[in-house]
Design a protein around this motif. Structure first.
Motif, mmCIF file in Angstrom:
data_model
loop_
_atom_site.group_PDB
_atom_site.id
_atom_site.type_symbol
_atom_site.label_atom_id
_atom_site.label_comp_id
_atom_site.label_asym_id
_atom_site.label_seq_id
_atom_site.Cartn_x
_atom_site.Cartn_y
_atom_site.Cartn_z
ATOM 1 N N GLU A 128 50.930 43.088 46.096
ATOM 2 C CA GLU A 128 51.536 44.415 46.199
ATOM 3 C C GLU A 128 50.601 45.453 45.592
ATOM 4 O OE1 GLU A 128 55.436 44.692 44.520
ATOM 5 O OE2 GLU A 128 56.109 42.866 45.521
ATOM 6 N N MET A 129 50.617 46.656 46.160
ATOM 7 C CA MET A 129 49.845 47.761 45.614
ATOM 8 C C MET A 129 50.619 48.353 44.445
ATOM 9 S SD MET A 129 47.068 47.968 47.382
ATOM 10 C CE MET A 129 46.378 49.588 47.183
ATOM 11 N N LYS A 130 49.941 48.501 43.311
ATOM 12 C CA LYS A 130 50.567 49.054 42.115
ATOM 13 C C LYS A 130 49.578 49.981 41.425
ATOM 14 C CE LYS A 130 53.657 45.233 41.443
ATOM 15 N NZ LYS A 130 54.297 44.335 40.543
ATOM 16 N N PRO A 131 50.077 50.874 40.545
ATOM 17 C CA PRO A 131 49.156 51.733 39.787
ATOM 18 C C PRO A 131 48.203 50.881 38.944
ATOM 19 C CG PRO A 131 51.401 52.533 39.592
ATOM 20 C CD PRO A 131 51.481 51.207 40.281
ATOM 21 N N LYS A 132 46.958 51.289 38.916
ATOM 22 C CA LYS A 132 45.914 50.551 38.209
ATOM 23 C C LYS A 132 46.259 50.289 36.741
ATOM 24 C CE LYS A 132 40.971 50.928 37.284
ATOM 25 N NZ LYS A 132 39.784 51.754 37.431
ATOM 26 N N LYS A 133 46.923 51.235 36.090
ATOM 27 C CA LYS A 133 47.271 51.108 34.666
ATOM 28 C C LYS A 133 48.251 49.974 34.394
ATOM 29 C CE LYS A 133 45.409 54.944 32.789
ATOM 30 N NZ LYS A 133 44.303 54.823 31.891
ATOM 31 N N GLU A 134 49.039 49.569 35.410
ATOM 32 C CA GLU A 134 50.025 48.510 35.238
ATOM 33 C C GLU A 134 49.428 47.112 35.387
ATOM 34 O OE1 GLU A 134 53.339 49.062 37.860
ATOM 35 O OE2 GLU A 134 53.694 51.105 37.156
ATOM 36 N N LEU A 135 48.164 47.021 35.780
ATOM 37 C CA LEU A 135 47.541 45.731 36.085
ATOM 38 C C LEU A 135 46.485 45.354 35.056
ATOM 39 C CD1 LEU A 135 47.052 46.429 39.879
ATOM 40 C CD2 LEU A 135 48.873 45.097 38.855
ATOM 41 N N ILE A 136 46.175 44.060 35.000
ATOM 42 C CA ILE A 136 45.093 43.559 34.146
ATOM 43 C C ILE A 136 43.910 43.252 35.057
ATOM 44 C CG2 ILE A 136 44.348 41.721 32.585
ATOM 45 C CD1 ILE A 136 47.290 41.318 31.852
ATOM 46 N N ARG A 137 42.722 43.671 34.653
ATOM 47 C CA ARG A 137 41.519 43.499 35.468
ATOM 48 C C ARG A 137 40.705 42.313 34.974
ATOM 49 N NH1 ARG A 137 36.156 46.883 35.713
ATOM 50 N NH2 ARG A 137 35.549 46.551 37.873
ATOM 51 N N VAL A 138 40.240 41.505 35.915
ATOM 52 C CA VAL A 138 39.307 40.416 35.627
ATOM 53 C C VAL A 138 38.001 40.817 36.295
ATOM 54 C CG1 VAL A 138 38.840 37.966 35.878
ATOM 55 C CG2 VAL A 138 41.188 38.754 35.643
ATOM 56 N N VAL A 139 36.882 40.769 35.545
ATOM 57 C CA VAL A 139 35.609 41.294 36.028
ATOM 58 C C VAL A 139 34.549 40.212 36.110
ATOM 59 C CG1 VAL A 139 33.800 42.991 35.591
ATOM 60 C CG2 VAL A 139 36.101 43.450 34.850
ATOM 61 N N LYS A 140 33.772 40.272 37.193
ATOM 62 C CA LYS A 140 32.575 39.449 37.311
ATOM 63 C C LYS A 140 31.388 40.405 37.189
ATOM 64 C CE LYS A 140 29.909 36.778 40.576
ATOM 65 N NZ LYS A 140 29.799 36.410 41.995
ATOM 66 N N SER A 141 30.608 40.241 36.117
ATOM 67 C CA SER A 141 29.470 41.137 35.885
ATOM 68 C C SER A 141 28.323 40.786 36.824
ATOM 69 C CB SER A 141 29.010 41.037 34.435
ATOM 70 O OG SER A 141 28.446 39.768 34.204
ATOM 71 N N THR A 142 27.289 41.600 36.826
ATOM 72 C CA THR A 142 26.130 41.363 37.683
ATOM 73 C C THR A 142 25.407 40.070 37.304
ATOM 74 O OG1 THR A 142 24.826 42.800 36.245
ATOM 75 C CG2 THR A 142 25.737 43.787 38.234
ATOM 76 N N GLY B 262 35.786 43.652 40.323
ATOM 77 C CA GLY B 262 37.060 43.410 39.658
ATOM 78 C C GLY B 262 38.135 42.882 40.577
ATOM 79 N N ALA B 263 39.041 42.126 39.987
ATOM 80 C CA ALA B 263 40.248 41.665 40.667
ATOM 81 C C ALA B 263 41.395 41.937 39.707
ATOM 82 C CB ALA B 263 40.152 40.183 40.992
#
Length: 89
Positions: free
Chosen positions: A16-30, A46-47
């Motif tokens: 579902e699409m939600k406001p970015k502030k409500e979600l936790i981001r998982v990042v893959k760096s370079t 990011g995911a």
């Protein structure tokens, strides 16, 4: 006054699409390192996952985080996400 647009992101668990502030981001760096980004500002791909245990479990079972980030995600990252969700309740 102009209304500011709220950035929307899709949760990998419930899709579902939600406001970015409500979600936790998982990042893959370079460099290929995967980490949990609570600020939402780290560089890299990011995911996002809802702050909800059910969404995290759905994303884990379907391996959606791995597919989105194109990398193997360790159990340590999942446990960190679960811990972060538990801390908010």
């Amino acid at each position: 006054m102009k209304v500011k647009k709220v950035p929307q992101r899709m949760c990998t668990g419930c899709m579902e699409m939600k406001p970015k502030k409500e979600l936790i981001r998982v990042v893959k760096s370079t460099e290929g390192d995967i980490s949990v980004d609570l600020t939402g500002k780290k560089n890299g791909r990011g995911a996002y996952v809802c702050r909800n245990i059910e969404c995290l479990e759905k994303a884990f079972k379907a391996r959606r985080l791995q597919k989105n980030l194109e990398a193997q995600i360790s159990d340590e990252i999942y446990s960190r996400l679960k811990e972060e969700i538990d801390n908010e309740k």
